[in-house]
Design a protein around this motif. Structure first.
Motif, short mmCIF file in Angstrom:
data_model
loop_
_atom_site.label_atom_id
_atom_site.label_comp_id
_atom_site.label_asym_id
_atom_site.label_seq_id
_atom_site.Cartn_x
_atom_site.Cartn_y
_atom_site.Cartn_z
N GLN A 89 30.39 50.63 13.48
CA GLN A 89 30.53 50.24 12.07
C GLN A 89 32.01 50.25 11.67
O GLN A 89 32.49 49.33 11.01
CB GLN A 89 29.73 51.21 11.18
N ILE A 93 34.47 46.93 10.58
CA ILE A 93 35.31 46.85 9.36
C ILE A 93 36.76 46.58 9.77
O ILE A 93 37.38 45.64 9.28
CB ILE A 93 35.23 48.17 8.55
N PHE A 96 37.67 43.07 11.22
CA PHE A 96 37.27 41.91 10.42
C PHE A 96 36.13 41.14 11.09
O PHE A 96 36.14 39.91 11.16
CB PHE A 96 38.47 40.98 10.16
N ALA A 97 35.14 41.90 11.60
CA ALA A 97 34.02 41.26 12.29
C ALA A 97 32.88 40.91 11.34
O ALA A 97 31.79 40.56 11.77
CB ALA A 97 33.52 42.17 13.40
N VAL A 98 33.13 41.04 10.04
CA VAL A 98 32.08 40.81 9.05
C VAL A 98 32.48 39.66 8.14
O VAL A 98 33.60 39.66 7.61
CB VAL A 98 31.88 42.08 8.18
N GLN A 99 31.60 38.70 7.95
CA GLN A 99 31.82 37.69 6.92
C GLN A 99 30.65 37.70 5.94
O GLN A 99 30.61 38.57 5.09
CB GLN A 99 32.13 36.32 7.53
N LYS A 142 35.98 38.03 16.63
CA LYS A 142 36.26 39.35 16.06
C LYS A 142 35.09 40.31 16.29
O LYS A 142 35.30 41.52 16.38
CB LYS A 142 36.61 39.21 14.59
#
Lengths: 158, 799
Positions: A89, A93, A96-99, A142
């Motif tokens: 997790q 963060i 930047f693996a979250v869109q 990412k």
């Protein structure tokens, strides 16, 4: 006919009344409120509803809820321990693996089982292991970077 | 100029909620008493409805209402042509056209009820092929009453009376294209096509509609553009703006353009009015493919006249755009696709004819690129064909024809902020363009290719920014951009933090509610949130700061012009020790405990900064698409800005199986100025992967209008294992500051998808000599192309 069913989710027991044909994804989301279980295709193709059942990654839209009886279910809500995020997790963060975030729960739980099973997985193995979890936003670069970084951190802690 | 928060890769504000599963989406919302809706859809591409019998469905226990075309407003709706009823009233025009809808206690009951509705149809001739539909006497006229339909005022549409399926015709006339062809040393003509593809946002379309006691409507929607939805719904249901509230104050599970027009909302509204209960309508993945909107397929004829030295002196393009059965944003895409043609290259003589054509195929939608991706596919494939004929290097040919700062493009706009040359040089360098490709033995052949791309952002538009200063000095940004993963809340917070000189944790963002957040015309579309709303938020911050300084005049005994604000303090510039905390401007009405925060600001009540940022569009001639040169010289523009990109790839192509593997990608995008570099990279990598996926596999396959592959098994999207190794994806951000952008920034959600497919096609040609003109580049096309090429060579040898 609805039947009583006991499910163990994130270490806690829950009693629910479900139809025998209801999927685990539906019961987790609609009956128990674990909306971190995301349903995108509902046909087992996209991986966004992935949860961990007895240590194995499972597409919860394809498993009937009664099949999970007596098993240990982990959803994304149960991954952080004692208020501390799991290294995956944190890495998602920081890298930047979250869109849009819709695939994120399934992606992280899939990665966790991958790394639990093979702590030294190579990039190639990680990418192959994720091939049943689609992401439409990130292009995966990412995500793979984050998993590689989390792997280092987890292995260091071992 | 140095900045402290913008220009830095600060952590996304939404990341924590998303990795812990706490993030909420529209699909997670449940309201008390909520019913579930399902839609019965037409199994025929074109048919007359003779009768509908809903009596059995209505009797099913748990069914609360069944509606048909007779229950919906007689008025049609649409994004450009008002061509669609909420439910078909007498004729169905595509497989998937909504015919009836049910609201029931559970989804399962609603589904069972659909099976009990009996519809009698009479088949009508249908037209599936866009070139056939475009004819003066087509096999079917999809909307015989088109001349009587209402047309949107903007964009203005032009019908063609002798072509009954055409719902918009747009042209560009620049110079004299025939004269240009006469002067050319080489004429090259080709036909290219792009298929119907689906956006595949991970959260399918969903909404909940609720009728309030005062007759107003509240709509929770998983969509882009809340204000556009409000405008559409006010018009359709003939309600004043005060009576409709659209909410998207949560996260959106991807959009890519698919969530701009209306899908679920009108049906849910009719059901909510009938039942007086909240009604939820959620599309399945299958419905997304069949009725959730698709990218507009293009047929493009392109003819170029070129000098031996490589200058393109004339270009003519004729394009047919397949609207499907209801045009949605399609006629708008027809108009705006011309901006993609004029963006990158000097074109002294240009003639474009673009037609929006109805067919009995599934409906279309805006899609990342909005027409530019399709025209760039043709142009950038064509550029490589020209380079080969001239025996010229493909990079050199492009360099020779590039527009540069201060040039006039073929619509008369003066070019500003163009980092295209730098993008091209960068990717050529990263892919080692000048190094020969090492050939493998066996059936895998290696090749390199590149392409340029661009994407304008539309004008005219307006964006309103509001910032409220809270009692502890926190800055609250209120905005109506849609957080669908692109990261707008983070960027807007960075702008507020920068303007107030505070760290990110002193800023909060609230968004997405037409009752409380300010107007933002078309929402997060046309890669515009950073540019338009960024400007508005920046100006709103300055307005709030001005107010704070004025309020502080008495306490600081200094004129407001001599004050500034940083770290939550207002200070006097000429005497920095004179400063007060923003908190001190708030009066506490009744302190519960000593030292608590104040509640209001004397005389003003609260400090709210507001600003509007308007991006105007210059008038252009309807036939030539030109803006008058005097207006252009004064800075008049048709678009807000252009983003530019270049991509280069190295591929392996298997001559036995036709398989294509993309081994390396270099992607450079001109973003103006990157407000958050890592988030720019996210957009670039995501655009490349969607571009790759659409280039190699994606196509909604139809048989007489019926979708044959409405699922992720048969409709392939790229997975992690299809992407090159992470070290082989090289991303480069090119800086070309825009004078009107916040800190020089432009938007960058769409630009990077435009060059990927032609870059891959050019690399495939380089590897195996097969020129693909019709996307996607399936294995069959490679093998058939290879066979034709071999046969061609054998014939040559035989001669």
């Amino acid at each position: 006919m609805k039947q009583a069913l006991e499910l163990k989710v994130n270490g806690q027991l829950y009693e629910v009344f479900v139809e025998p044909w209801q999927s685990l994804a539906e019961v987790l989301r609609e009956e128990l409120g674990f909306t971190g279980v995301r349903v995108s295709c509902n046909t087992g193709d996209c991986g966004s509803c992935t949860v961990i059942v007895d240590g194995k990654a499972v597409k919860s839209c394809l498993m009937l809820a009664p099949q999970a009886k007596g098993k240990e279910i982990i959803t994304i809500e149960g991954l952080a321990q004692d208020g501390k995020l799991h290294p995956l997790q944190e890495a998602f963060i920081d890298h930047f693996a979250v869109q849009c975030g819709y695939c994120t729960s399934g992606m992280i739980l899939m990665a966790k089982t991958l790394l639990d099973e093979s702590p030294d997985a190579t990039e190639e193995e990680i990418r192959a292991g994720l091939s049943g979890n689609f992401c439409r936003c990130t292009g995966y670069v990412k995500i793979v970077e984050a998993i590689m970084a989390a792997k280092e951190k987890m292995n260091f802690a071992r | 100029m140095t900045h402290s928060v913008v220009g830095k890769s600060v952590t996304r504000l939404d990341a924590l909620a998303k990795v812990t599963g706490q993030a909420k989406y529209c699909t997670d919302i449940k309201l008390p008493g909520m019913l579930h809706a399902k839609v019965l859809r037409s199994p025929y591409a074109h048919a007359r409805i003779l009768s509908i019998d809903t009596s059995k469905a209505e009797k099913l226990q748990g069914v609360r209402v069944v509606i048909t075309g007779e229950d919906v407003p007689p008025k049609r709706f649409g994004a450009s042509v008002f061509d669609q009823h909420v439910l078909a009233r007498s004729v169905v025009r595509y497989v998937g056209d909504p015919v009836a809808a049910v609201a029931a206690d559970t989804i399962e009951i609603a589904e069972r009820a659909l099976e009990l509705i009996h519809v009698e149809y009479e088949g009508m001739p249908a037209v599936f092929d866009v070139e056939e539909a475009w004819q003066t006497s087509p096999a079917a006229v999809v909307h015989p009453d088109l001349p009587e339909y209402q047309l949107a005022k903007f964009p203005s549409l032009q019908l063609v009376p002798e072509r009954p399926n055409v719902c918009n015709y747009r042209t560009v006339r620049c110079g004299d294209v025939e004269k240009g062809f006469q002067e050319a040393d080489l004429i090259i003509e080709n036909r290219f096509t792009t298929p119907r593809i689906q956006h595949c946002p991970f959260e399918p379309h969903v909404c909940i509609a609720q009728l309030e006691a005062d007759g107003s409507l509240t709509i929770y929607a998983g969509r882009q553009s809340i204000f556009l939805a409000k405008q559409y719904l006010c018009s359709l249901f003939e309600l004043p703006p005060s009576k409709i509230r659209v909410i998207a104050s949560y996260y959106i599970g991807g959009g890519f353009g698919s969530k701009v027009t209306l899908y679920t909302e009108p049906i849910a509204v009719v059901l909510a009015i009938k039942t007086q209960r909240p009604v939820r309508l959620a599309y399945t993945r299958e419905e997304m493919f069949a009725s959730g909107g698709t990218r507009v397929p293009f047929v493009i004829h392109i003819k170029d006249g070129v000098k031996r030295n490589g200058s393109i002196i004339a270009r003519k393009m004729m394009m047919l755009l397949d609207m499907g059965a209801y045009a949605g944003s399609g006629p708008f895409i027809t108009r705006n696709s011309i901006y993609g043609i004029v963006a990158g290259y000097r074109l002294p003589n240009l003639k474009v004819d673009a037609y929006a054509v109805y067919t009995n195929q599934p409906i279309v939608a805006s899609f990342r690129g909005f027409g530019t991706t399709q025209v760039v596919w043709a142009i950038e494939s064509q550029m490589d064909i020209i380079a080969e004929k001239l025996k010229m290097d493909a990079v050199e040919l492009r360099r020779k024809n590039l527009l540069k700062e201060g040039d006039m493009n073929a619509t008369g706009e003066i070019v500003h902020s163009i980092g295209l040359r730098e993008c091209l040089d960068k990717v050529a360098d990263l892919i080692e363009w000048d190094k020969n490709t090492k050939q493998e033995k066996g059936s895998w052949k290696r090749g390199k290719g590149l392409a340029l791309g661009n994407k304008y952002s539309m004008a005219p538009t307006a964006a309103v920014g509001v910032v409220k200063v809270l009692e502890d000095g926190t800055i609250e940004v209120r905005e109506s951009a849609d957080e669908m993963g692109q990261g707008c809340i983070t960027v807007l917070a960075q702008i507020a933090a920068e303007e107030f000189g505070v760290s990110m944790d002193r800023v909060k963002v609230v968004w997405g509610d037409t009752n409380f957040t300010p107007y933002f015309s078309r929402g997060s579309t046309s890669q515009r949130s950073t540019f338009n709303l960024g400007n508005a938020v920046r100006l709103a911050c300055q307005d709030a700061k001005r107010q704070l300084c004025e309020i502080a005049t008495q306490k600081l005994q200094a004129p407001p012009e001599d004050m500034d604000i940083k770290d939550g303090k207002i200070y006097v510039r000429s005497e920095r020790s004179k400063a007060i905390d923003i908190k001190e401007l708030f009066t506490a009405e009744r302190e519960l405990l000593p030292g608590e925060f104040g509640n209001y600001v004397e005389k003003k009540g609260e400090v709210v900064g507001k600003a509007v940022s308007v991006t105007p569009a210059a008038p252009s001639d309807p036939l030539t698409a030109q803006i008058p040169s005097d207006i252009a010289r004064q800075g008049g523009r048709l678009t807000a800005f252009y983003g530019y990109a270049a991509q280069a790839v190295e591929v392996l192509v298997n001559t036995e199986t036709g398989e294509i593997k993309v081994e390396r990608i270099a992607a450079a995008t001109d973003v103006g100025y990157p407000l958050n570099p890592k988030m720019c990279e996210q957009q670039i990598e995501g655009g490349v992967s969607m571009g790759l996926s659409s280039a190699l596999w994606e196509e909604v396959v139809l048989d007489r209008g019926k979708v044959l592959n409405p699922n992720f098994r048969d409709y392939k999207v790229a997975s992690a294992s299809n992407m090159p190794k992470i070290d082989n994806v090289k991303v480069s951000i090119v800086i070309a500051p825009h004078k009107d952008g916040p800190y020089g920034a432009k938007g960058t959600g769409e630009t990077q998808m435009t060059p990927t497919a032609p870059a891959i096609a050019n690399a495939v040609y380089n590897a195996v000599g097969v020129r693909i003109r019709d996307l996607p580049m399936t294995r069959e096309k490679i093998i058939v192309g290879k066979r034709h090429k071999n046969e061609g060579q054998q014939k040559k040898q035989a001669r």
